[in-house]
Design a protein around this motif. Structure first.
Motif: not given
Ligand SMILES: *Cc1c(COP(=O)(O)O)cnc(C)c1O
Length: 368
Positions: A59-61, A85-90, A155-157, A181-186
């Motif tokens: 996952n992105g985190l 920013a989104y909480i995951a970035c932190v 970079e957080d892409c 690549f969470y389902p709602s991402k581009n």
């Molecule tokens: C979705 C997202 C994440 C985390 O990705 P997950 O796959 O949900 O863990 C991190 N940073 C940003 C900016 C996001 O939008």
């Protein structure tokens, strides 16, 4: 007409036959993790993002914290990150024990390059450039400051697959680019997924070790790692989307252009694109002083919206221990109070968009 903020079924239906073929291929293969589908996707994704290496992750985190881990950023180190920013970035920063240092965003909703230097201390190790809502950060200024001050750029892409600055793809500027690549991402999977890209083979190898329990050789573990896999099913489905990625991105551009051309309401501020940057329009985010009234007004007309994000990380309960208060980052706080993400998804029809535009234009504020 009911128009949700997002509809993931539409994006599936666009390439249904190819997705189903890929899924059946994996099911029938008898091989479900760490196989040929992952290899093929990693190679294709690295090439598309202009990087030498890609490491698929869960996952992105995980992409974020593994990036900081392989770069040696942790306890005692500070990382600069935009306050909106989104909480995951932190969390990607704090999971390794590093400290986030918030920097106010600029008018494009990304870290304000003019405020970066004032936030640098002797402990600062890295800048996390979060390309929020699909738009590239001011990478010229960020890379210049980082080079001059000896900082690493990550970079957080997760929202910016394919977005560019100065013609170069986001993810290819910093030491490591992190993707979700969470389902709602581009570029969305049908479940969780993520990746890092880098030009440094040594960093890629470290990430491959960490995603696999800290092991290079089976059952011999060098460090305390993680189990963070991009499985064969997700890799195969992502490869289908990646093949069509230019079409997917072009469609979002068309949708964004239609909003920008159609919405005319002095109570609603439209997003703008930074000179030199492109946006892949992960979200189409407007701002209104009377945001909550606008949200209710649209909801009553069957139009779904989302707030990205209602609580800036420095005010979230999770980070109360950092000791921040309302008023510490007024720009980030204002954005949290005023922003609203309109419906935006692959397969959204012109008729649906017309209904959103008409409703936004009909909003006169105040009591609803
Ligand atoms: C979705 C997202 C994440 C985390 O990705 P997950 O796959 O949900 O863990 C991190 N940073 C940003 C900016 C996001 O939008």
């Amino acid at each position: 007409m009911m128009i949700p903020q997002n509809r993931l079924d539409r994006g599936f239906l666009q390439y249904q036959a190819e997705f189903e073929e890929a899924a059946l291929r994996v099911l029938r293969s008898g091989w479900y993790v760490n196989g040929a589908e992952l290899d093929a996707f990693e190679r294709a994704f690295a090439a598309r993002m202009g990087a030498k290496e890609c490491v698929g992750l869960g996952n992105g985190l995980d992409a974020l914290w593994i990036a900081f881990r392989i770069l040696g950023v942790g306890q005692g180190d500070e990382v600069l990150v935009a306050g909106n920013a989104y909480i995951a970035c932190v969390m990607g920063v704090t999971i390794n024990g590093a400290t986030p240092v918030f920097v106010e965003p600029d008018e494009y909703y990304n870290i304000d390059p003019a405020r970066i230097e004032a936030a640098i201390t002797p402990r600062t190790k890295a800048i996390l450039a979060v390309h929020l809502y699909g738009q590239a950060c001011a990478m010229d200024a960020i890379m210049e400051i980082a080079a001059r001050r000896g900082l690493t750029v990550v970079e957080d892409c997760a929202q910016s697959h394919g977005a560019t600055f100065g013609g170069r793809t986001t993810g290819a500027f910093g030491a490591v680019g992190c993707f979700s690549f969470y389902p709602s991402k581009n570029l969305g999977a049908f479940g969780d997924g993520g990746a890092i890209v880098t030009d440094d083979p040594a960093l890629a190898e470290k990430a491959r070790m960490i995603r696999n329990y800290g092991s290079r050789k089976r059952y011999y573990n060098e460090v305390v790692g993680a189990n963070s896999r991009l499985d064969e099913m997700q890799a195969a489905l992502l490869s289908v989307r990646l093949k069509h990625f230019d079409e997917i991105t072009a469609e979002r551009e068309t949708l964004a252009a239609r909003y920008t051309a159609g919405i005319r309401n002095e109570l609603v501020a439209l997003p703008r694109v930074r000179p030199g940057a492109t946006s892949v329009w992960h979200q189409y985010v407007v701002r209104a002083k009377e945001r909550d009234a606008l949200l209710t007004f649209l909801k009553e007309r069957g139009i779904g919206t989302l707030i990205h994000y209602p609580v800036p990380p420095h005010l979230s309960e999770a980070y109360a221990y950092l000791g921040f208060h309302r008023g510490d980052f007024p720009v980030a706080e204002r954005y949290a109070d005023e922003c609203l993400s309109l419906p935006m998804f692959s397969g959204m029809t012109e008729e649906e968009q017309r209904a959103v535009i008409d409703a936004v234009n009909a909003f006169t504020g105040g009591e609803v």
